[in-house]
Design a protein around this motif. Structure first.
Motif, PDB file in Angstrom:
ATOM      1  N   LEU A 133       0.418  -1.252  -0.182  1.00  0.00           N
ATOM      2  CA  LEU A 133      -0.109  -0.190   0.079  1.00  0.00           C
ATOM      3  C   LEU A 133       0.937   1.623  -0.069  1.00  0.00           C
ATOM      4  N   GLU A 134       2.054   0.796   0.578  1.00  0.00           N
ATOM      5  CA  GLU A 134       2.804   2.385   0.192  1.00  0.00           C
ATOM      6  C   GLU A 134       3.469   2.602  -1.137  1.00  0.00           C
ATOM      7  N   ILE A 135       3.401   1.543  -1.868  1.00  0.00           N
ATOM      8  CA  ILE A 135       3.547   1.404  -3.288  1.00  0.00           C
ATOM      9  C   ILE A 135       2.469   2.211  -3.960  1.00  0.00           C
ATOM     10  N   ASP A 136       1.155   1.491  -3.807  1.00  0.00           N
ATOM     11  CA  ASP A 136      -0.137   1.691  -3.977  1.00  0.00           C
ATOM     12  C   ASP A 136      -0.755   1.894  -3.484  1.00  0.00           C
ATOM     13  N   PRO A 137      -1.735   2.671  -2.613  1.00  0.00           N
ATOM     14  CA  PRO A 137      -3.317   3.220  -1.890  1.00  0.00           C
ATOM     15  C   PRO A 137      -3.798   2.875  -2.333  1.00  0.00           C
ATOM     16  N   THR A 138      -3.901   2.558  -3.950  1.00  0.00           N
ATOM     17  CA  THR A 138      -4.567   2.471  -4.252  1.00  0.00           C
ATOM     18  C   THR A 138      -4.998   0.200  -4.103  1.00  0.00           C
ATOM     19  N   ASP A 139      -4.388   0.343  -3.942  1.00  0.00           N
ATOM     20  CA  ASP A 139      -4.453  -1.273  -4.270  1.00  0.00           C
ATOM     21  C   ASP A 139      -5.589  -2.110  -3.789  1.00  0.00           C
ATOM     22  N   THR A 160     -12.083  -2.128   9.551  1.00  0.00           N
ATOM     23  CA  THR A 160     -13.129  -1.692   8.478  1.00  0.00           C
ATOM     24  C   THR A 160     -12.769  -0.296   8.143  1.00  0.00           C
ATOM     25  N   ASP A 161     -12.206  -0.014   8.617  1.00  0.00           N
ATOM     26  CA  ASP A 161     -11.729   1.883   8.203  1.00  0.00           C
ATOM     27  C   ASP A 161     -10.835   1.472   6.609  1.00  0.00           C
ATOM     28  N   THR A 162     -10.193   0.070   6.300  1.00  0.00           N
ATOM     29  CA  THR A 162      -9.495   0.048   5.799  1.00  0.00           C
ATOM     30  C   THR A 162     -10.550  -0.596   4.403  1.00  0.00           C
ATOM     31  N   LEU A 163     -11.597  -1.848   4.665  1.00  0.00           N
ATOM     32  CA  LEU A 163     -12.544  -1.514   3.642  1.00  0.00           C
ATOM     33  C   LEU A 163     -13.308  -0.531   3.814  1.00  0.00           C
ATOM     34  N   ARG A 164     -13.703  -0.107   3.938  1.00  0.00           N
ATOM     35  CA  ARG A 164     -14.433   0.885   3.490  1.00  0.00           C
ATOM     36  C   ARG A 164     -13.916   1.707   3.311  1.00  0.00           C
ATOM     37  N   GLY A 165     -12.562   1.933   2.788  1.00  0.00           N
ATOM     38  CA  GLY A 165     -12.128   3.272   1.933  1.00  0.00           C
ATOM     39  C   GLY A 165     -11.623   2.330   0.492  1.00  0.00           C
ATOM     40  N   ALA A 166     -11.282   1.234   0.477  1.00  0.00           N
ATOM     41  CA  ALA A 166     -11.405   0.459  -0.759  1.00  0.00           C
ATOM     42  C   ALA A 166     -13.045   0.145  -1.416  1.00  0.00           C
ATOM     43  N   GLU A 168     -15.199   2.530  -1.708  1.00  0.00           N
ATOM     44  CA  GLU A 168     -15.520   3.923  -1.687  1.00  0.00           C
ATOM     45  C   GLU A 168     -14.700   3.566  -3.305  1.00  0.00           C
ATOM     46  N   ARG A 169     -14.216   3.210  -3.721  1.00  0.00           N
ATOM     47  CA  ARG A 169     -12.909   3.047  -4.515  1.00  0.00           C
ATOM     48  C   ARG A 169     -13.283   2.408  -6.229  1.00  0.00           C
TER      49      ARG A 169
END
Length: 182
Positions: A133-139, A160-166, A168-169
């Protein structure tokens, strides 16, 4: 686009569509004309793994590495093949070699996280996913794997926070992890 590129594109499309038998057939035809193609041997290894022909897949992955030992993708594929055959220490060694050759691919760190999860090494899995995720925060693969590791470590709020962001993408790509289960 030349015939060579068109063939490769056709193979990728067949793989994406899940038409593994047809992709394998195309790859074998391609290899008849280009027997030294590390790319084709690696792709064939992935096809064979998906049809659970692990011995053949392993041979094809090793052929790809033999043809291009400095190609990190060949080592990545070897790791995928080894993981599917449940050879986890060897899968980890193969993906670490890919990472040694190219530390800029989040896909490689996702594979390392996946191997670590299979080994039930929760913290190393989390570390690998976070490196990706440091390389690609949208992976999304790294995000999903990070969430799984966090759940296993008992850190559900962060998961849960990590999944919520994913979500949304790209809601179609995110894995359903069943956050309510222990």
């Amino acid at each position: 686009m030349n015939e060579h590129e068109a063939r490769q594109q056709r193979i990728w499309l067949l793989l994406k569509q899940g038409r593994i038998d047809r992709a394998e057939e195309e790859l074998r035809l391609y290899l008849a004309d280009h027997p030294d193609s590390d790319f084709a041997h690696a792709q064939l290894a992935l096809c064979l793994t998906q049809t659970e022909r692990h011995q053949e897949a392993h041979q094809e992955a090793q052929t790809a590495i033999g043809l291009a030992p400095d190609n990190p993708i060949a080592h990545y594929v070897h790791s995928v093949v080894l993981m599917q055959a449940n050879c986890l220490p060897e899968a980890e060694a193969a993906i670490r070699e890919a990472i040694n050759l190219d530390q800029s691919s989040s896909m490689f760190f996702a594979q390392l996280a996946q191997v670590q999860l299979a080994r039930q090494a929760w913290q190393p899995a989390l570390d690998a996913a976070e490196n990706g995720l440091e390389i690609d925060p949208t992976d999304d693969d790294c995000a999903n794997l990070r969430s799984i590791a966090l759940i296993r470590l008992g850190r559900r709020t962060e998961a849960t926070d990590t999944l919520r962001g994913a979500l949304e993408r790209d809601p179609q790509r995110v894995l359903c992890l069943g956050l309510s289960r222990p």
